[in-house]
Design a protein around this motif. Structure first.
Motif, PDB file in Angstrom:
ATOM      1  N   GLU A  51       5.624  13.105 -11.448  1.00 37.08           N
ATOM      2  CA  GLU A  51       5.875  12.188 -10.727  1.00 37.08           C
ATOM      3  C   GLU A  51       7.251  12.838  -9.928  1.00 37.08           C
ATOM      4  O   GLU A  51       8.069  13.049 -10.712  1.00 37.08           O
ATOM      5  CB  GLU A  51       6.148  10.713 -11.274  1.00 37.08           C
ATOM      6  N   ASP A  78      10.259   9.966  -5.170  1.00 33.17           N
ATOM      7  CA  ASP A  78       9.759   9.072  -4.106  1.00 33.17           C
ATOM      8  C   ASP A  78       8.496   8.451  -4.415  1.00 33.17           C
ATOM      9  O   ASP A  78       7.935   7.543  -3.885  1.00 33.17           O
ATOM     10  CB  ASP A  78       9.772   9.899  -2.701  1.00 33.17           C
ATOM     11  N   GLY A  79       8.042   8.585  -5.766  1.00 35.42           N
ATOM     12  CA  GLY A  79       7.024   8.084  -6.081  1.00 35.42           C
ATOM     13  C   GLY A  79       5.559   8.609  -5.789  1.00 35.42           C
ATOM     14  O   GLY A  79       4.378   8.401  -6.366  1.00 35.42           O
ATOM     15  N   PRO A 131      -1.568   2.301  -6.985  1.00 36.52           N
ATOM     16  CA  PRO A 131      -0.093   2.700  -6.795  1.00 36.52           C
ATOM     17  C   PRO A 131       0.740   1.882  -7.771  1.00 36.52           C
ATOM     18  O   PRO A 131       0.191   0.639  -8.053  1.00 36.52           O
ATOM     19  CB  PRO A 131       0.417   2.527  -5.460  1.00 36.52           C
ATOM     20  N   GLU A 132       1.769   2.362  -8.330  1.00 37.36           N
ATOM     21  CA  GLU A 132       2.688   1.539  -9.515  1.00 37.36           C
ATOM     22  C   GLU A 132       3.647   0.805  -8.560  1.00 37.36           C
ATOM     23  O   GLU A 132       4.086   1.144  -7.227  1.00 37.36           O
ATOM     24  CB  GLU A 132       3.524   2.232 -10.116  1.00 37.36           C
ATOM     25  N   PRO A 184       6.879  -1.813  -8.306  1.00 37.58           N
ATOM     26  CA  PRO A 184       8.130  -1.957  -9.223  1.00 37.58           C
ATOM     27  C   PRO A 184       8.394  -3.244  -9.625  1.00 37.58           C
ATOM     28  O   PRO A 184       7.575  -4.386  -9.250  1.00 37.58           O
ATOM     29  CB  PRO A 184       9.350  -1.667  -7.830  1.00 37.58           C
TER      30      PRO A 184
END
Length: 109
Positions: free
Chosen positions: A48, A51-52, A106-107, A109
């Protein structure tokens, strides 16, 4: 140059290319949840980025990979954004495919 060793097995799901076309000749992608049978499983690595996004290293035996194809390791899946074969001069066993990909889903936050 450092060599990133495989840390997982990656299963490759290759979407049919080119996509089918509608009556007007426009390419029609398959539905997002559609996944073809696996093309195979090869050693690879995933990292990872800050920037994700994700960078993956995949065995060259899985070529060709294209944007939209899916890679999975049994716990996560990624959708390929770019794939570029890389050769290590004089060390064919270290050749790999450099992949940038997005984690599915996508993860947050």
């Amino acid at each position: 140059m450092a060599v990133l060793l495989p840390d997982r097995d990656l299963t490759v799901y290759v979407l049919p290319h080119p996509w089918t076309r509608d009556a007007y000749g426009t390419p029609v992608p398959p539905p997002p949840q559609a996944r073809p049978a696996p093309a195979g499983t090869w050693p690879g690595a995933a990292t990872e980025q800050t920037d994700g996004s994700w960078t993956l290293r995949v065995d060259p035996a899985s070529w060709p990979l294209r944007a939209g194809d899916v890679l999975g390791d049994g716990t996560r899946t990624w959708t390929v954004t770019t794939a570029l074969p890389k050769k290590v001069p004089g060390h064919g066993a270290a050749d790999y495919i450099a992949v940038t990909a997005a984690l599915n889903p996508p993860e947050t936050p």
